[in-house]
Design a protein around this motif. Sequence first.
Motif, PDB file in Angstrom:
ATOM      1  N   LYS A  61       0.760  -1.297  -0.055  1.00  0.00           N
ATOM      2  CA  LYS A  61      -0.035   0.093  -0.188  1.00  0.00           C
ATOM      3  C   LYS A  61       0.650   1.102   0.372  1.00  0.00           C
ATOM      4  CE  LYS A  61      -3.761  -2.550   2.329  1.00  0.00           C
ATOM      5  NZ  LYS A  61      -2.821  -3.715   2.468  1.00  0.00           N
ATOM      6  N   GLU A 198      -5.478  -7.531   2.185  1.00  0.00           N
ATOM      7  CA  GLU A 198      -4.334  -7.272   0.327  1.00  0.00           C
ATOM      8  C   GLU A 198      -3.217  -8.317   0.747  1.00  0.00           C
ATOM      9  OE1 GLU A 198      -1.474  -4.342  -1.911  1.00  0.00           O
ATOM     10  OE2 GLU A 198      -3.534  -3.148  -0.585  1.00  0.00           O
ATOM     11  N   GLN A 299       0.135  -5.523  -5.747  1.00  0.00           N
ATOM     12  CA  GLN A 299       0.356  -4.443  -5.849  1.00  0.00           C
ATOM     13  C   GLN A 299       1.177  -3.492  -5.588  1.00  0.00           C
ATOM     14  OE1 GLN A 299      -4.125  -2.777  -5.894  1.00  0.00           O
ATOM     15  NE2 GLN A 299      -4.419  -4.433  -4.834  1.00  0.00           N
ATOM     16  N   TYR A 374      -3.500   3.533   5.068  1.00  0.00           N
ATOM     17  CA  TYR A 374      -3.333   3.206   3.789  1.00  0.00           C
ATOM     18  C   TYR A 374      -4.300   2.024   3.229  1.00  0.00           C
ATOM     19  CZ  TYR A 374       0.893   5.829   4.704  1.00  0.00           C
ATOM     20  OH  TYR A 374       2.479   6.276   4.027  1.00  0.00           O
ATOM     21  N   GLU A 375      -4.817   1.869   4.694  1.00  0.00           N
ATOM     22  CA  GLU A 375      -5.918   0.338   4.253  1.00  0.00           C
ATOM     23  C   GLU A 375      -7.270   0.579   4.124  1.00  0.00           C
ATOM     24  OE1 GLU A 375      -5.184  -3.499   7.353  1.00  0.00           O
ATOM     25  OE2 GLU A 375      -5.253  -1.215   8.386  1.00  0.00           O
ATOM     26  N   ARG A 378      -7.039   1.849   0.238  1.00  0.00           N
ATOM     27  CA  ARG A 378      -7.180   0.949  -0.868  1.00  0.00           C
ATOM     28  C   ARG A 378      -8.404   0.644  -0.680  1.00  0.00           C
ATOM     29  NH1 ARG A 378      -8.099  -5.081  -0.290  1.00  0.00           N
ATOM     30  NH2 ARG A 378      -6.911  -6.085  -1.800  1.00  0.00           N
TER      31      ARG A 378
END
Length: 600
Positions: A61, A198, A299, A374-375, A378
Amino acid sequence: MTNNLGTILAGIREKEKISQKSIADGIISSNFMCKLEKGEKELDYVVMETLFERLGKCADKIEKGITNDDYQLIRLRDEIADCISKNDSQSAKMKLEEYTAWTDMKNNVHKQYYRKIEALIEYLDNRDARTCKTQLLEALQITHAKWDQNGSMYLCNQEIRIVLLITYMKIMLGELQEAEEKLNAYCIFLLHHYTDKEELVKIYPHAMWLLAKVYFRQDKVEEALITIQKAKECLYQNGSLMPMYALLELEGKCLELSSKQYLLQENMQCREAFDFLYNIVEEQMPIEEVGQLLLCSQQREYIILNYLIKEVREAKGMTQEQLCEGICEQESLSRIELGKRNPHRKVLYQLLKKLDINREQYYGFIVADDFALYEKIREYRRCGPRGEKEKEARLFKEIKQELDTSVTVNRQFVEMEQIYLENTLQGEEKVNALKKILHYTMPGIEGKDMLYRIPFRAEYSLMNKMAITYYRQNKWKEALLIYEKILSEYEYSRVDMKYHAVPGLTFYLNYGAFLEDNNELVKSLEISDKGLKFAISICRADIIGNILANRSCIYEKTNEESLEEKCLRYSYVFITMYRRNKIKEKVANRYLEKYHCRLG
């Protein structure tokens, strides 16, 4: 705000109430871990990533500036996994030797990796499962000297894969009851500890695939089907490609023996869609089962700092002597730019600052010490393709409240997303607003194009939005020129496109579609090929259906009716599988109109 990976790591660990020793054990000392979290020490990125993984979190991320040495290690790991998945032990062996040239092999993470790959290469050559199991256990003990096979320790991705490979060897040896018990325990551990979806999708479906294999071998067909469905659901939700085909193959075998044979047609359509995908781009599907346990979605977003310094210095017309004055020797800068020397952190920040690149600007979309942000970003960015407008608006409101917008990249992200969500600006007014926001981190240089270096995630997103705005005004030339410049920068970069995963997903999709609309069919087909190969390389399936739908339009214009029909039909299969709801109905209606037959 420190903008330090160690600080972010500490925040996650303290929130989860996990000791430094639990995370560092077998990888680095507790004293080193303490200094790392304070920003006083640094690690190579591969080792840093394992610490995030032991906390059940995915570092993908966070867009990262890495050294050339780090990049070479990451590249070689991916290439070795690909060789093993294709049963090419000779190439894997050569690349493993190259791997040792890029690290001193002092850290246990690298030692363990080397031993794991050595064991798998030997297994490919002689198929001795018992010996391989012993060698893999020895590799595991490098970081877990007192390995608890009930899985009560914190494990990184590499360690879990070794555990699964050991279990695979047990299955090959017929130790099915023990394999079943262990796999059930591992799957529970993963669901409990890997709270980051993720990161979970990189390993949980693989564990469930093995468990389903055990059930199938024990004639527990219904249990196998339930297990396969759970694994597939994890892949669907996260847009991941691997190990979907292996799951579908096993599911087909189970359905033939079950009372649910009516589901066989759907299963066969999905497998046919995968076969078509690999055939149309002339890619080899992974054939080696142990290789399936090494491949997973990613990613990642990497910028090699050595080359970024050189790229921006040249764009600004500065000599090495001008840039390094008062910072380091010219010879040192020359070696840094050639990738032969890794810059010391203090020197790096001074060089970047002199180039008008602040330290904060090479982590994006945002800068924050709280990993939860960051999560959340996403999850926010996944809402658009799914058509989840209410959730998208709610998440953005929360993100905006939590972000420190005095930080340049955070302000850039918020203003960019506000333009997208409010959707009040149109045409040149919108393009100019986006350009202004782009200049926060990529200020214009006289005599240079708008894009004079490889873009970071947010910068790419801004340029993509400009291209879409031009496209909607029927300004094809302007839209395509933006994508051509982006492609030129990516191709000039020494970083493989697969390590620009987030921008690449929309880049290939949009660029190919715009070329087709402008009747540049040969080039559109070329970009379509690259886009599908790109999706396979990063094990992402969520855009494959969209690209195939675009490709059907190309074949319609070139009067290749069979390929047109297959692309449209299989695009619907992928779109349905991966729940790309915004386009599903459009593809179904087009197929009905064209072939007078309903899909699904």
